[in-house]
Design an enzyme around this catalytic site. Sequence first.
Site, short mmCIF file in Angstrom:
data_model
loop_
_atom_site.label_atom_id
_atom_site.label_comp_id
_atom_site.label_asym_id
_atom_site.label_seq_id
_atom_site.Cartn_x
_atom_site.Cartn_y
_atom_site.Cartn_z
N PHE A 113 0.85 -1.18 0.00
CA PHE A 113 0.00 0.00 0.00
C PHE A 113 0.89 1.24 0.00
CE2 PHE A 113 -4.70 0.12 1.25
CZ PHE A 113 -5.03 -0.92 0.40
N GLN A 226 -8.60 14.12 3.50
CA GLN A 226 -7.92 13.26 2.54
C GLN A 226 -8.76 13.04 1.29
OE1 GLN A 226 -7.01 8.76 3.11
NE2 GLN A 226 -5.07 9.83 3.35
N HIS A 228 -8.86 10.59 -2.01
CA HIS A 228 -8.33 9.33 -2.53
C HIS A 228 -7.98 9.53 -4.00
CE1 HIS A 228 -7.84 5.11 -3.52
NE2 HIS A 228 -7.90 4.83 -2.23
N LEU A 238 -15.14 4.29 -4.93
CA LEU A 238 -13.75 4.04 -4.59
C LEU A 238 -13.16 2.90 -5.42
CD1 LEU A 238 -11.31 4.44 -2.65
CD2 LEU A 238 -12.40 2.76 -1.16
N GLU A 241 -6.88 1.31 -3.22
CA GLU A 241 -5.43 1.41 -3.34
C GLU A 241 -4.80 0.04 -3.59
OE1 GLU A 241 -1.96 3.27 -0.50
OE2 GLU A 241 -3.88 4.30 -0.71
N ARG A 272 -1.14 8.98 -0.31
CA ARG A 272 -2.33 9.39 -1.05
C ARG A 272 -2.33 10.87 -1.42
NH1 ARG A 272 -6.99 5.82 2.11
NH2 ARG A 272 -6.41 3.84 1.12
N HIS A 340 -12.27 11.44 0.59
CA HIS A 340 -12.33 10.04 1.03
C HIS A 340 -12.35 9.88 2.55
CE1 HIS A 340 -11.72 5.74 0.96
NE2 HIS A 340 -10.57 5.84 1.61
N ARG A 375 -3.40 10.24 6.23
CA ARG A 375 -3.52 8.85 6.66
C ARG A 375 -2.96 7.91 5.61
NH1 ARG A 375 -6.93 4.68 5.54
NH2 ARG A 375 -8.47 5.94 4.41
#
Length: 560
Positions: A113, A226, A228, A238, A241, A272, A340, A375
């Site tokens: 990730f 955040q 995404h 979504l 990731e 991100r 996100h 995050r």
Amino acid sequence: MRRHEVVVVGAGLAGQRAALAAVEAGREVAIVSKLHPLRSHSGAAQGGINAAVGAEDSVDTHIYDTVKGSDYLGDQDAIEFFCREAGPTVVEMEHFGTIFSRAPDGSLARRAFGGAGFPRTIYAADRTGLALLQGLWERLGTERFTLYQEWDVTDVVVRDGRVQGLLALDRRRGEFEEIAAKAVVLATGPAGRIYGRTTNAHSCTGDGLAVAYSAGAFLKDMEFVQFHPTALLETSILITEGARGEGGYLRNASGDRFMAKYAPHVLELASRDVVSRAIVTEVQEGRGFSGPYGGYVHLELMHLGQEKVESRLQEICDYCRHFAGIDPVTQPIPVYPAQHYMMGGVGTNSRGETNLPGLYSAGEAACVSIHGANRLGGNSLLETLVFGKQAGVAAAEYAATAPAPAMHATDLEEGTAAFRAWSSRTDGEDPSAIRNEMQQTMDRYVGIYRNEADLLEGLKRIRVLKQRYAKVRVVDQSRVFNLNLIDAIETGHMLDLAEVIVVGAYARTESRGAHYRTDYPKRDDAKWMRHTLAKRTPEGPNLSYAPVGYTRWEPKERVY
């Protein structure tokens, strides 16, 4: 009036884990949820949950990656606790019945990730949140607590310096009720519907944050929102990731893997905020694709092969085929960033305690802070379980010795007077129109790239909307499932939170993590290595600041 020792608001992973901890501590528990628990937004989490397991990885590496990912704004003592609890938490969830994907040797499968120094994201195909939610729900068991399903929290009652309970609307009967409680845990999840373009469900309206703010709790670091990098273009669904973790490429209209310019060492697996800004820059500078829904780039999975794509990214295949009419096995996916996650939330410590005795929070509704300014993917599911448990334990301990709650006969009348006024008006503002304008304002003026002029304009517009909201009208006079009334309540919650976000973003004259000011493009550790705390006043948010907790890692430039 209903009475319970501990009331948990929200029935996603954080809420269920808090309830389980309080039940196991011997407390009498209720859950208030606007949805059936298995429809909670935790089930939308796709890619996985982080834990340093196996000899190749280490907890210290997970801690460092999280500190670095936070752009050094995360509290390092909380991050160390969080990462050390990761392995035991994953094992516990497997014992609760979560079926994780497996590697060929039978060990837990792991994928890479963004922002991680090691592939430590454990997953259940691309339905990890749902798998965890089902396992936890079965463990909790409906006979161990009282469930108020399809109830909306509208107020937290604070008196004599502590929480006394809450007010909530039962959608099915159209009745507002009082629920007295010694301790209240807010685990209501995201507030993403403040934005128009978001991966969040329509239920994600920040109710817990808003009622905590109204009750006098601090909201912490709300300017850090955040986005995404990869949301399906038209719908903002979504695209995990995990798609990039499995080896997906991002390409612009020229066919270039443009992330080589922005993160030459890790490419698509940068954090991100870095990837989101890169995509927006490519589009703004004319290197993106164009279409009726705006500019975009391509996420390519075709080179991974049909077996890998369809086995590890099952949900993504379904979404692309059903909602975009494309097959990711053979066609690129059109993507563009969407809101996100909220790094900010109700300010808490590692035990979920707020500045109001008897009030706790956990999950995305809370800000511990472990995520700081940004995050890392895979840390949010872990956060719900680690800190949901801690909040439940702390709430149970408090309830064991706290005096009986003292709700007054006037609490319900006073707390619902405004709602009754909405329905009695013969003219006034449509809440859905106000909500739409709020979302357009946040998308336009408080997005990935920010500057003083935009933020001032955004704040001006939000405050005009708040003035209009004071004259909101509910046309629907029915009692049962009055969605017009619910829309009005939720819109008020989101306007309050939108104002906090904009005020905090305007005040923070630096760029850090997800907060990027084009007029202040550098991180300013001398002035801004501190958390923002917002307290509600009649004039709007009053900002103060708190230091960041350090243990071992001094701030340095964040490079991927």
